[in-house]
Design an enzyme around this catalytic site. Structure first.
Site, short mmCIF file in Angstrom:
data_model
loop_
_atom_site.label_atom_id
_atom_site.label_comp_id
_atom_site.label_asym_id
_atom_site.label_seq_id
_atom_site.Cartn_x
_atom_site.Cartn_y
_atom_site.Cartn_z
CG ASP A 9 18.76 -6.12 -73.46
OD1 ASP A 9 18.00 -5.76 -72.57
OD2 ASP A 9 19.71 -6.93 -73.29
CG ASP A 11 21.70 -5.16 -67.49
OD1 ASP A 11 22.75 -4.48 -67.51
OD2 ASP A 11 20.80 -4.97 -66.67
CE LYS A 150 13.82 -4.99 -72.46
NZ LYS A 150 15.22 -5.36 -72.71
CG ASP A 177 15.65 -8.31 -75.00
OD1 ASP A 177 15.36 -7.13 -74.71
OD2 ASP A 177 16.65 -8.91 -74.55
O1 LIG Z 1 16.49 -5.41 -65.86
C1 LIG Z 1 16.87 -6.55 -66.18
O2 LIG Z 1 16.54 -7.55 -65.53
C2 LIG Z 1 17.70 -6.74 -67.41
O3 LIG Z 1 17.88 -5.53 -68.09
P1 LIG Z 1 17.93 -5.51 -69.68
O4 LIG Z 1 16.52 -5.50 -70.16
O5 LIG Z 1 18.68 -4.24 -70.00
O6 LIG Z 1 18.69 -6.72 -70.11
MG LIG Z 2 19.19 -8.05 -71.56
#
Ligand SMILES: O=C(O)COP(=O)(O)O
Ligand SMILES: [Mg+2]
Length: 226
Positions: A9, A11, A150, A177
């Site tokens: 992942d 963020d 995902k 996730d």
């Molecule tokens: O787009 C988001 O809300 C978070 O992004 P991520 O899946 O990289 O954590």
């Molecule tokens: Mg994330």
């Protein structure tokens, strides 16, 4: 046991809490020696740029599985769930103060600012007979098809790479996730992760954010999983 690839992942996992890239985590990913797939709720160009700037190969799962790309110059695989999302958005928009994010760039799902509770939007949609899912990643809200996540994205990526989805280790931090952890061979949640994700993880780091990822990669090496 050896895993053949990593799905990670962006963020909250390879960043600091304010989304700045954690350089040490990036450095570890660049030197991993197995393919690294970035799996994110962000749009394709954001994911591809992150992959390029880290020095990875451009394999990305973006829009929570809706848009997948196996390299920088390849045609992305795009699911066709936008129409359903737009209908849900049109229903919600007169009822709530919605602020749409990356509006011109998103192809398969809708992202919103977190100024409303995801559960409030979810129940409003359910009462109106919509089957869409609203998830809160703690960075944005996403209105998305329940058929795409995902996990389905990782299964598709694995088959495009001639791997089994269980050949992947997954690392992440939030609700989006979950399905990736369910299909991967091993799942590591960083310490700042949602309690829900931690509860299904094979391992939870003691460090948070990018430092948690550095710790996770060291642990995988120590266990001879990579
Ligand atoms: O787009 C988001 O809300 C978070 O992004 P991520 O899946 O990289 O954590
Ligand atoms: Mg994330």
């Amino acid at each position: 046991m050896k895993f053949k690839a990593l799905a990670i992942d962006i963020d909250g996992t390879i960043t600091y809490s304010d989304r700045r890239l954690h350089f040490m985590a990036a450095e570890h990913l660049r030197n991993l020696g197995i393919p690294v797939v970035l799996a994110t709720g962000n749009v394709l160009c954001y994911a591809a740029a992150t992959s390029k700037l880290i020095g990875l190969g451009g394999k990305v799962i973006s829009e929570n599985g809706g848009v997948i790309s196996t390299g920088f110059d390849t045609k992305p695989h795009i699911s066709d769930s936008m129409e359903e999302c737009e209908k849900a958005f049109s229903y919600l928009t007169p009822r709530f103060d919605l602020i749409r994010l990356d509006n011109d760039l998103r192809k398969t799902e809708i992202a919103l600012r977190r100024n409303i509770d995801a559960e409030v939007l979810q129940s409003s949609l359910e009462r109106a007979g919509f089957h869409m899912e609203v998830i809160d990643t703690r960075f944005a809200l996403h209105i998305k098809s329940r058929k795409i996540n995902k996990g389905t994205g990782l299964a598709k990526m694995a088959s495009l790479m001639d791997l089994d989805v269980s050949d992947f280790v997954a690392i992440g931090d939030s609700a989006n996730d979950r399905e990736m952890f369910e299909v991967a061979g091993y799942g590591i949640a960083v310490s700042n992760a949602d309690p829900d994700l931690k509860s299904i993880a094979d391992y939870v780091t003691s460090m948070s954010f990018g430092e948690g990822t550095v710790e996770a990669l060291n642990i995988l090496n120590r266990k001879k999983f990579l």
